[in-house]
Design a protein around this motif. Structure first.
Motif, PDB file in Angstrom:
ATOM      1  N   SER A  10       0.665  -1.243   0.060  1.00 24.37           N
ATOM      2  CA  SER A  10      -0.037   0.274   0.014  1.00 24.37           C
ATOM      3  C   SER A  10       0.986   1.169  -0.144  1.00 24.37           C
ATOM      4  O   SER A  10       1.983   1.053   0.452  1.00 24.37           O
ATOM      5  N   LEU A  11       0.304   2.341  -0.750  1.00 29.32           N
ATOM      6  CA  LEU A  11       1.033   3.320  -0.397  1.00 29.32           C
ATOM      7  C   LEU A  11       1.234   4.020   0.990  1.00 29.32           C
ATOM      8  O   LEU A  11       0.551   3.743   1.822  1.00 29.32           O
ATOM      9  N   THR A  12       2.514   4.574   1.050  1.00 29.17           N
ATOM     10  CA  THR A  12       2.737   5.023   2.675  1.00 29.17           C
ATOM     11  C   THR A  12       2.108   6.470   2.712  1.00 29.17           C
ATOM     12  O   THR A  12       1.711   6.968   2.053  1.00 29.17           O
ATOM     13  N   ASP A  13       2.049   6.648   4.299  1.00 32.21           N
ATOM     14  CA  ASP A  13       1.520   8.073   4.608  1.00 32.21           C
ATOM     15  C   ASP A  13       2.491   9.145   3.725  1.00 32.21           C
ATOM     16  O   ASP A  13       1.510  10.144   3.365  1.00 32.21           O
ATOM     17  N   ARG A  14       3.576   9.027   3.706  1.00 27.48           N
ATOM     18  CA  ARG A  14       4.433  10.154   2.887  1.00 27.48           C
ATOM     19  C   ARG A  14       4.002  10.299   1.406  1.00 27.48           C
ATOM     20  O   ARG A  14       3.588  11.449   1.008  1.00 27.48           O
ATOM     21  N   GLU A  15       3.755   9.048   0.838  1.00 30.94           N
ATOM     22  CA  GLU A  15       3.464   9.140  -0.579  1.00 30.94           C
ATOM     23  C   GLU A  15       1.942   9.800  -0.756  1.00 30.94           C
ATOM     24  O   GLU A  15       1.606  10.486  -1.645  1.00 30.94           O
ATOM     25  N   LEU A  16       0.920   9.309   0.331  1.00 28.33           N
ATOM     26  CA  LEU A  16      -0.532   9.723   0.174  1.00 28.33           C
ATOM     27  C   LEU A  16      -0.802  11.312   0.724  1.00 28.33           C
ATOM     28  O   LEU A  16      -1.588  12.005   0.020  1.00 28.33           O
TER      29      LEU A  16
END
Length: 130
Positions: free
Chosen positions: A59-65
Motif C-alpha cells: 500500500s502507498l505510505t503516508d508520505r506518498e499519500l
C-alpha cells in the motif's frame, strides 16, 4: 388481431415489482455467460490468493499519500474498477471498489474467497471496467 387477444412471443417474460411498479424483464439470456462470469471470478480469487503467498499486500505510505495536505474523498456508493495491486513483488489485476481517493491515489477494497483486502494505489493503477 381481435380485441382482447394477446400476442404470443417466442420468449417467456418475467416481471418484478419495484416500488409498486411492475417491470417486465426479458427472458433469461445465455446461461453460459453467467457461468463464465462465475468462473472468471473464481479464477481471479485463485490468482489473488496465489499472489498473496509472495508477500504482504503493498500500500502507498503516508508520505506518498500526503493526507495532511491533500483532500480525501469518501464514496458512499463505491464505484467498481479494475486495479493493479502488488503482493510482495507479485503484481495482479483485480476487480475492486474505490472506497476513497485523493487527487493522486485511490483507496480500494477487493475480495478473494472469504478475505477482504484494502490498500492505497496510485490513481493511474486504476481503470474503469470495459
Amino acid at each position: 388481431m381481435a380485441e382482447g387477444s394477446q400476442c404470443a412471443t417466442s420468449e417467456p417474460r418475467h416481471t418484478i415489482e419495484s416500488l409498486g411498479r411492475r417491470k417486465e424483464l426479458p427472458a433469461m439470456g445465455n446461461p453460459g455467460s453467467t457461468l463464465s462470469a462465475y468462473r472468471d471470478m473464481q479464477s481471479q480469487a485463485r490468482s489473488i490468493l496465489e499472489a498473496a503467498k509472495h508477500g504482504p499486500l503493498q500500500s502507498l505510505t503516508d508520505r506518498e499519500l500526503d493526507i495532511r495536505e491533500q483532500p480525501v474523498t469518501i464514496y458512499p456508493r463505491p464505484a467498481t474498477v479494475r486495479a493493479w495491486v502488488r503482493f510482495g513483488r507479485e503484481a495482479v489485476r483485480v476487480d475492486a471498489k474505490v472506497m476513497r481517493s485523493t487527487p493522486l491515489a485511490a483507496g480500494i477494497e477487493f475480495r478473494a474467497g472469504d478475505q477482504t483486502f484494502r490498500c492505497w494505489v496510485w490513481g493511474n493503477a486504476v481503470s474503469m471496467p470495459s
